[in-house]
Scaffold this motif. Structure first.
Motif, PDB file in Angstrom:
ATOM      1  N   ARG A   1       0.842  -1.191   0.035  1.00 21.89           N
ATOM      2  CA  ARG A   1      -0.019  -0.242   0.075  1.00 21.89           C
ATOM      3  C   ARG A   1       0.909   1.153   0.053  1.00 21.89           C
ATOM      4  N   PRO A   2       0.962   1.985  -1.101  1.00 25.15           N
ATOM      5  CA  PRO A   2       1.970   3.055  -1.106  1.00 25.15           C
ATOM      6  C   PRO A   2       1.726   4.127  -0.406  1.00 25.15           C
ATOM      7  N   ASN A   3       2.378   4.710   0.501  1.00 24.82           N
ATOM      8  CA  ASN A   3       2.031   5.764   1.336  1.00 24.82           C
ATOM      9  C   ASN A   3       1.076   5.412   2.581  1.00 24.82           C
ATOM     10  N   GLY A   4       0.904   4.118   2.640  1.00 26.61           N
ATOM     11  CA  GLY A   4       0.118   3.795   3.781  1.00 26.61           C
ATOM     12  C   GLY A   4      -1.494   4.151   3.480  1.00 26.61           C
ATOM     13  N   GLU A   5      -1.830   4.500   1.883  1.00 24.38           N
ATOM     14  CA  GLU A   5      -3.292   4.797   1.685  1.00 24.38           C
ATOM     15  C   GLU A   5      -4.192   3.627   1.524  1.00 24.38           C
ATOM     16  N   ILE A   6      -5.278   3.904   1.952  1.00 24.35           N
ATOM     17  CA  ILE A   6      -6.374   2.956   1.748  1.00 24.35           C
ATOM     18  C   ILE A   6      -7.009   3.077   0.549  1.00 24.35           C
ATOM     19  N   THR A   7      -6.993   2.030   0.022  1.00 29.50           N
ATOM     20  CA  THR A   7      -7.765   1.916  -1.386  1.00 29.50           C
ATOM     21  C   THR A   7      -8.952   1.151  -1.516  1.00 29.50           C
ATOM     22  N   GLY A   8      -9.602   0.789  -2.738  1.00 24.90           N
ATOM     23  CA  GLY A   8     -10.582   0.018  -2.842  1.00 24.90           C
ATOM     24  C   GLY A   8     -10.133  -1.552  -2.778  1.00 24.90           C
ATOM     25  N   ARG A   9      -8.912  -1.836  -3.041  1.00 23.52           N
ATOM     26  CA  ARG A   9      -8.387  -3.153  -2.889  1.00 23.52           C
ATOM     27  C   ARG A   9      -7.860  -3.394  -1.304  1.00 23.52           C
ATOM     28  N   THR A  10      -7.943  -2.480  -0.437  1.00 25.69           N
ATOM     29  CA  THR A  10      -7.500  -2.755   0.958  1.00 25.69           C
ATOM     30  C   THR A  10      -8.133  -3.762   1.489  1.00 25.69           C
ATOM     31  N   ARG A  11      -7.600  -4.856   2.238  1.00 27.06           N
ATOM     32  CA  ARG A  11      -8.793  -5.691   2.988  1.00 27.06           C
ATOM     33  C   ARG A  11      -8.862  -5.121   4.470  1.00 27.06           C
ATOM     34  N   LEU A  12      -9.880  -5.422   4.933  1.00 24.24           N
ATOM     35  CA  LEU A  12     -10.273  -4.885   6.385  1.00 24.24           C
ATOM     36  C   LEU A  12     -10.217  -5.970   7.422  1.00 24.24           C
ATOM     37  N   LEU A  13      -9.256  -5.700   8.466  1.00 27.06           N
ATOM     38  CA  LEU A  13      -9.189  -6.426   9.753  1.00 27.06           C
ATOM     39  C   LEU A  13      -9.681  -5.576  10.781  1.00 27.06           C
ATOM     40  N   GLY A  14     -10.116  -6.281  11.992  1.00 26.11           N
ATOM     41  CA  GLY A  14     -10.903  -5.530  12.922  1.00 26.11           C
ATOM     42  C   GLY A  14     -10.459  -6.053  14.191  1.00 26.11           C
ATOM     43  N   ILE A  15     -10.719  -5.341  15.242  1.00 29.01           N
ATOM     44  CA  ILE A  15     -10.711  -5.939  16.667  1.00 29.01           C
ATOM     45  C   ILE A  15     -11.754  -5.749  17.309  1.00 29.01           C
ATOM     46  N   LEU A  16     -12.154  -6.940  17.697  1.00 27.60           N
ATOM     47  CA  LEU A  16     -13.651  -6.729  18.181  1.00 27.60           C
ATOM     48  C   LEU A  16     -13.583  -6.456  19.867  1.00 27.60           C
ATOM     49  N   ALA A  17     -13.990  -5.679  20.322  1.00 24.21           N
ATOM     50  CA  ALA A  17     -13.924  -5.330  22.015  1.00 24.21           C
ATOM     51  C   ALA A  17     -14.785  -4.483  22.180  1.00 24.21           C
ATOM     52  N   HIS A  18     -15.024  -4.207  23.470  1.00 23.38           N
ATOM     53  CA  HIS A  18     -16.185  -3.259  23.888  1.00 23.38           C
ATOM     54  C   HIS A  18     -15.644  -2.973  25.333  1.00 23.38           C
ATOM     55  N   PRO A  19     -15.152  -1.605  25.803  1.00 20.27           N
ATOM     56  CA  PRO A  19     -14.742  -0.460  24.760  1.00 20.27           C
ATOM     57  C   PRO A  19     -13.554  -0.867  24.000  1.00 20.27           C
ATOM     58  N   THR A  20     -12.952   0.040  23.197  1.00 17.22           N
ATOM     59  CA  THR A  20     -11.792  -0.229  22.396  1.00 17.22           C
ATOM     60  C   THR A  20     -10.739   0.690  22.548  1.00 17.22           C
ATOM     61  N   GLU A  21     -11.024   1.628  23.507  1.00 21.93           N
ATOM     62  CA  GLU A  21     -10.002   2.708  23.656  1.00 21.93           C
ATOM     63  C   GLU A  21      -8.561   2.078  23.939  1.00 21.93           C
ATOM     64  N   HIS A  22      -8.502   1.190  24.970  1.00 22.66           N
ATOM     65  CA  HIS A  22      -7.337   0.556  25.234  1.00 22.66           C
ATOM     66  C   HIS A  22      -6.707  -0.632  24.504  1.00 22.66           C
ATOM     67  N   VAL A  23      -7.153  -0.797  23.437  1.00 25.02           N
ATOM     68  CA  VAL A  23      -6.722  -1.976  22.759  1.00 25.02           C
ATOM     69  C   VAL A  23      -5.239  -1.596  22.054  1.00 25.02           C
ATOM     70  N   LYS A  24      -4.363  -2.659  22.118  1.00 22.45           N
ATOM     71  CA  LYS A  24      -2.956  -2.141  21.663  1.00 22.45           C
ATOM     72  C   LYS A  24      -2.531  -2.748  20.438  1.00 22.45           C
ATOM     73  N   ALA A  25      -3.283  -3.972  20.210  1.00 20.12           N
ATOM     74  CA  ALA A  25      -3.048  -4.830  19.093  1.00 20.12           C
ATOM     75  C   ALA A  25      -2.836  -3.901  17.506  1.00 20.12           C
ATOM     76  N   PRO A  26      -3.921  -2.969  17.370  1.00 19.82           N
ATOM     77  CA  PRO A  26      -3.934  -2.479  15.937  1.00 19.82           C
ATOM     78  C   PRO A  26      -2.750  -1.985  15.310  1.00 19.82           C
ATOM     79  N   PRO A  27      -1.919  -0.974  16.055  1.00 16.32           N
ATOM     80  CA  PRO A  27      -0.740  -0.437  15.564  1.00 16.32           C
ATOM     81  C   PRO A  27       0.220  -1.604  15.090  1.00 16.32           C
ATOM     82  N   GLU A  28       0.137  -2.550  16.131  1.00 20.77           N
ATOM     83  CA  GLU A  28       1.517  -3.804  15.977  1.00 20.77           C
ATOM     84  C   GLU A  28       1.228  -4.451  14.819  1.00 20.77           C
TER      85      GLU A  28
END
Ligand code: NAP
Length: 271
Positions: A7-34
């Protein structure tokens, strides 16, 4: 399946695949940047975002994820680890045995497949540090989600003997029954705070996160030839690890479990 495109320059395009982290709440989660860092390093066009969903809405969300063609998978964390099991189409033997999953992926046909990598991440972390568990005698303090997952992963890895200790006795009795049902040849005992006569001591409780916490076991009974391992990541050196280090034990930090688990999760998510 992920595209494998960078993904050039980190841009999200129409081809970018989506991953999630299912939580409640989500403010504390550490995994997405990793996970997003691992995706970049592996040259995979995918991005993980927080998916904050209340327990009452989990089932409808999973129904939506099944038909979301750009969705590849998600990490599952508090409070959904147990509830997600009955909503998935395929559940790994580890997740089934532990009664909780912490990662899921969507197959081409829309099936949701769940797995449990907490315990395997712990064992991989030990192995990477040169600590082999096959044939060893292990004392585990705790019987919550982390301790359950670690106990099953250690049994799967081939430890000789497990001693379980926990404040709430009923939980270690239940865990012992599940372990014996799954691994008939393993010696599983119930203990108190005495870690004597074990090669590896594991703190799988939350004790040590707060300065006012009691110790999870009697540290006066530790011996220099024991390895003492933590699940707690903050503080890095818990009072248990500090006491063990002073006695001359080899110590193993809680962060190694997460580091190895993130790699395993990235593999599972197809990154
Ligand atoms: N490093 C990693 O990758 C990683 C991964 C997962 C979890 N963790 C960490 O593992 C720890 C445990 O998480 P979990 O999900 O297993 O939590 P959990 O399911 O809530 O279990 C908590 C455990 O701690 C015990 N405990 C709590 N307060 C206690 C007290 N005052 N006295 C005696 N025992 C007490 C509980 O005993 P009772 O059964 O008697 O309540 C239970 O065994 C947390 O620090 C978590 O951050 C780390």
């Amino acid at each position: 399946m992920l595209s494998g495109l960078e993904r050039p320059n980190g841009e999200i395009t129409g081809r970018t695949r989506l991953l999630g982290i299912l939580a409640h709440p989500t403010e504390h989660v550490k995994a997405p940047p990793e996970i997003n860092r691992i995706a970049r390093l592996r040259g995979t066009d995918a991005v993980m975002v927080p998916l904050n969903v209340a327990p009452a809405d989990l089932e409808s969300l999973v129904g939506g994820l099944r038909v979301l063609k750009s969705f590849d998978g998600a990490i599952v964390t508090v409070p959904h680890k147990q509830a997600i099991i009955r909503l998935c189409d395929v559940v790994s033997p580890q997740a089934r045995a532990v009664g909780a999953a912490n990662v899921l992926r969507r197959d081409h046909d829309g099936r949701i497949i769940a797995d449990q990598l907490d315990g395997i991440g712990f064992v991989e972390g030990l192995r990477h540090a040169g600590i082999e568990v096959v044939g060893k005698s292990v004392y585990i303090a705790g019987a919550g989600g982390a301790a359950n997952a670690i106990a099953f992963a250690l049994a799967e890895a081939g430890v000789r003997r497990l001693t379980l200790a926990n404040r709430t006795q009923g939980k270690i009795e239940a865990l012992r029954e599940k372990l014996i049902a799954a691994y008939g040849n393993i010696d599983v005992g119930l203990g108190s705070g005495n870690p004597t006569d074990h090669d590896l001591i594991v703190n799988g409780t939350t004790l040590g996160m707060n300065v006012s916490d009691p110790l999870p076991l009697d540290t006066h009974l530790l011996k220099a030839d024991m390895v003492v391992a933590e699940v707690i990541m903050e503080p890095e050196i818990t009072p248990l690890l500090d006491a063990a280090r002073k006695i001359g034990c080899r110590i193993h930090l809680g962060r190694h479990m997460l580091e190895h688990q993130l790699q395993l999760m990235a593999n599972f998510l197809g990154l």
